[in-house]
Design a protein around this motif. Structure first.
Motif, PDB file in Angstrom:
ATOM      1  N   SER A 134      10.739  68.832 -54.803  1.00 19.54           N
ATOM      2  CA  SER A 134      10.699  70.220 -54.346  1.00 19.54           C
ATOM      3  C   SER A 134       9.468  70.473 -53.469  1.00 19.54           C
ATOM      4  N   GLN A 135       9.557  71.517 -52.659  1.00 23.15           N
ATOM      5  CA  GLN A 135       8.426  71.881 -51.818  1.00 23.15           C
ATOM      6  C   GLN A 135       7.225  72.289 -52.665  1.00 23.15           C
ATOM      7  N   GLY A 136       7.472  72.959 -53.782  1.00 24.42           N
ATOM      8  CA  GLY A 136       6.396  73.350 -54.682  1.00 24.42           C
ATOM      9  C   GLY A 136       5.649  72.143 -55.229  1.00 24.42           C
ATOM     10  N   THR A 137       6.399  71.100 -55.557  1.00 29.13           N
ATOM     11  CA  THR A 137       5.776  69.875 -56.054  1.00 29.13           C
ATOM     12  C   THR A 137       4.912  69.248 -54.973  1.00 29.13           C
ATOM     13  N   ILE A 138       5.415  69.220 -53.746  1.00 26.70           N
ATOM     14  CA  ILE A 138       4.648  68.648 -52.634  1.00 26.70           C
ATOM     15  C   ILE A 138       3.372  69.449 -52.411  1.00 26.70           C
ATOM     16  N   LYS A 139       3.468  70.771 -52.414  1.00 28.33           N
ATOM     17  CA  LYS A 139       2.274  71.602 -52.231  1.00 28.33           C
ATOM     18  C   LYS A 139       1.258  71.333 -53.332  1.00 28.33           C
TER      19      LYS A 139
END
Length: 165
Positions: A134-139
């Motif tokens: 997920s994008q949240g994980t990447i951030k």
């Protein structure tokens, strides 16, 4: 006429270095990175996907390279018969420098997003698609990786203070 982003030879010339860098960032081994790069372009030749754009082609290549690196780790884990020795020399990175060494010392879950974000200029959304997270994980991983890098580099600066004569 074929679009340049659908020509394997053009893609190989343009993105071989990016695929290699990602593979090296993932594995820490030049030989494994070369194997992954070769496998990535073999898959391109075998499957001959049709890309909508150059960005789509680049994302496909990087995703395949990331998957090939994961496949390599699974194969190596299953094949390992003896414990690793502590005295084995670490591979030398192709680029040297404090920041590069600090990035390569990060755990893979942080190293890959840092590499893709800063070295390959990919967005968080593109990295999330390539790594299938997920994008949240990447951030979150980028944030934590930056903190780890900052701490490591500050410690090195503190340890290598002014020279006493």
């Amino acid at each position: 006429m074929q679009e340049p982003w659908n020509d394997p030879a053009v893609l190989a010339r343009k993105y071989a270095a990016a695929v290699y860098r990602l593979a090296y960032a993932r594995t820490g081994s030049p030989a494994d990175a070369e194997d992954i790069m070769q496998e990535t372009f073999l898959r391109l030749m075998r499957t001959r996907p049709v890309f909508d754009s150059e960005a789509h082609a680049k994302a496909w290549l990087l995703r395949v390279a990331a998957n090939c690196a994961s496949d390599l780790f699974r194969r190596l884990f299953r094949r390992r018969e003896a414990p690793l020795e502590d005295h084995l020399p670490a591979p030398q990175p192709p680029e040297t420098g404090r920041v590069t060494e600090a990035v390569l010392a990060l755990p893979a879950r942080y190293r890959v997003p840092i590499h893709l974000y800063y070295y390959e200029d990919l967005s968080v959304a593109e990295i999330a698609a390539i790594t299938q997270t997920s994008q949240g994980t990447i951030k979150s991983r980028l944030f934590r990786a930056r903190a780890l890098l900052r701490k490591k580099l500050e410690e090195e600066n503190h340890d290598t203070g002014p020279v006493q004569t």
